[in-house]
Design a protein around this motif. Structure first.
Motif, short mmCIF file in Angstrom:
data_model
loop_
_atom_site.label_atom_id
_atom_site.label_comp_id
_atom_site.label_asym_id
_atom_site.label_seq_id
_atom_site.Cartn_x
_atom_site.Cartn_y
_atom_site.Cartn_z
N ILE A 188 0.84 -1.20 0.00
CA ILE A 188 0.00 0.00 0.00
C ILE A 188 0.88 1.25 0.00
N GLU A 189 0.31 2.32 -0.54
CA GLU A 189 1.02 3.60 -0.53
C GLU A 189 0.03 4.74 -0.36
N LEU A 190 0.49 5.77 0.32
CA LEU A 190 -0.32 6.96 0.57
C LEU A 190 -0.06 7.99 -0.52
N LEU A 191 -1.10 8.45 -1.18
CA LEU A 191 -1.00 9.47 -2.23
C LEU A 191 -1.70 10.73 -1.75
N SER A 192 -0.97 11.85 -1.73
CA SER A 192 -1.55 13.08 -1.18
C SER A 192 -1.55 14.25 -2.15
N ASP A 193 -0.93 14.09 -3.29
CA ASP A 193 -0.92 15.15 -4.30
C ASP A 193 -1.98 14.84 -5.35
#
Length: 487
Positions: free
Chosen positions: A123-128
């Motif tokens: 999993i990865e967090l995407l904030s842009d």
């Protein structure tokens, strides 16, 4: 005299009938065993607004799905139960070996769903915003079999048009694309040329929970499909706070700036559970069966002891109050620090007291909310909770310039909750919502860095200055606090 007696009889019967309606409605409210503030608010509504209050309660006060959907939900239960039994037998995917702070939540999940923590996810967090759209479009472009999406809002313009184009191209390659959009949140898009183009290209678009005044006797009028989910080839899934909207083209007339969101991109066994939730939503809405994904179909081998997760889905037909229970459990499990981000802060009494208790037992509790809000009622209702939170030792921060729309909780830099759930009554008790529970220090570090960035763009609410606010603000806060359980 006869006319006078007849008139008196009719008046008495009308008064008696009205009294019986009020008594019956009051008993119905009380027997629902909702929070006391909810009960008191609705009782005041039906007493202050004769007849209209009763109509409002039956239209907006109970989370009834309607007879058709109830029958569909009952029909699906054996299928879902069988699915859970099968996947729970698989070795190496589920684990009870979780961190100390996460253990109570995963024990709760196992008791409620029969499933332990889901092991081995990437999993990865995407904030842009652009990065989120880039990854999503890239995954759509590589899809070979099926794409399933459900979103509360789809809005034309900017990068949302790029998603539309990618989906149309996917259908031309033979990919089956299903899209479920909430009737209220996406009401403008559903009637646009863009929606027509997508349908003509072969994309299946379903308008979920159609808004129709004639339906309020059969289904709660303001019940909303608030999930944000994308599933590609049953391998990759997304969820989080972002709708399919480009913030540069969305609600600019509200003067709250651009919406700030996050999404979680997931690969591995957790995507299978996401697919099962989507299949349930699809059948609940359309009545059509959607084959459940196979848990052994992964894009790549799962990582050992990596990103232990659970998905918590809520809404009518799902486990009642599950997300509320998870939040309370997380708050009481915290030993060092809790950081919340939410655009709408209208907590239940239980969560309000749990948060204040955590602060008073030495846990650093931080809540970040936007300074500007697109809902006037929620803005003032939120402010009604400030004094109790500040007096309880909670640190409140207001995010400047843009509307912080991220919904997240970080506990002790280990346990993360990211999804669609606001800290308000609608998310906790009513809407179809979803949140990820992630037990992983590496992911928590990514979320912590993002939250520190949010804090650097925020102003802390000063207790002394807050107490000096004008009297008229006190009045507005108390007025809208009355509506808090109904928001």
């Amino acid at each position: 005299m006869q006319f006078t007696s007849f008139h008196a009889l009719i008046s008495t019967m009308i008064l008696l009938g009205y009294w019986l309606i009020i008594v019956a409605t009051t008993l119905r409210i009380v027997f629902k065993r909702r929070p006391m503030t909810y009960v008191v608010a609705w009782m005041l509504v039906i007493y202050i607004l004769p007849i209209l209050g009763v109509i409002l309660y039956f239209a907006l006060g109970e989370a009834h799905l309607g007879q058709q959907r109830v029958k569909r939900a009952q029909k699906m239960r054996p299928t879902i139960a069988n699915f859970i039994n099968k996947i729970s037998e698989l070795q190496g995917i589920f684990t009870g070996n979780v961190s100390q702070v996460s253990k109570p939540i995963f024990q709760l999940c196992k008791h409620q769903t029969g499933l332990e923590g889901i092991n081995g996810n990437h999993i990865e967090l995407l904030s842009d915003t652009d990065a989120i759209f880039d990854r999503l479009i890239e995954d759509i472009n590589q899809a070979t079999s099926n794409i399933e999406m459900v979103f509360y809002i789809w809005n034309e313009g900017g990068r949302a048009d790029d998603v539309e184009a990618a989906l149309i191209q996917a259908t031309k390659r033979g990919v089956v694309c299903r899209l479920m959009l909430d009737s209220a949140g996406s009401r403008h898009f559903i009637r646009t040329d863009a929606s027509k183009r997508m349908r003509e290209a072969g994309i299946i678009i379903v308008e979920a929970l159609k808004v129709n005044l004639l339906r309020f006797m059969f289904r709660r009028l303001d019940l909303r499909q608030h999930r944000k989910v994308a599933i590609i080839d049953n391998y990759i899934s997304y969820t989080g706070s972002m709708n399919i909207v480009d913030p540069r083209f969305f609600k600019q007339n509200k003067h709250v700036g651009e919406w700030v969101d996050v999404m979680v991109r997931m690969r591995g066994p957790v995507t299978t559970l996401m697919g099962a939730i989507y299949a349930s939503d699809w059948e609940l809405e359309t009545g059509d069966y959607l084959a459940l994904p196979k848990i052994t179909d992964f894009a790549e081998p799962p990582e050992e002891k990596k990103h232990i997760m659970q998905l918590i889905a809520s809404g009518p037909g799902y486990m009642e109050n599950m997300i509320h229970q998870v939040l309370l459990t997380a708050i009481y499990s915290a030993q060092e620090q809790i950081i919340f981000t939410t655009p709408y802060l209208v907590p239940s009494d239980d969560i309000l007291h749990a948060v204040c208790t955590a602060a008073q037992r030495g846990v650093e509790v931080i809540i970040i909310i936007p300074k500007k809000n697109d809902s006037l009622m929620v803005k003032w209702a939120s402010r009604a909770f400030f004094s109790e939170l500040l007096d309880g030792g909670v640190k409140l921060y207001q995010f400047n310039d843009n509307l912080l729309h991220t919904k997240s909780v970080l506990i002790d830099n280990q346990l993360s909750l990211v999804g669609t759930v606001n800290l308000d009554m609608r998310s906790l008790w009513l809407n179809f919502e979803i949140t990820t529970v992630i037990d992983d220090a590496e992911f928590a570090k990514s979320l912590s860095l993002l939250l520190q960035q949010y804090l650097s763009q925020s102003e802390e609410v000063n207790v002394e200055e807050w107490k000096k606010r004008p009297f008229w603000q006190h009045v507005f806060e108390r007025l809208f606090y009355f509506f808090a359980p109904l928001l």
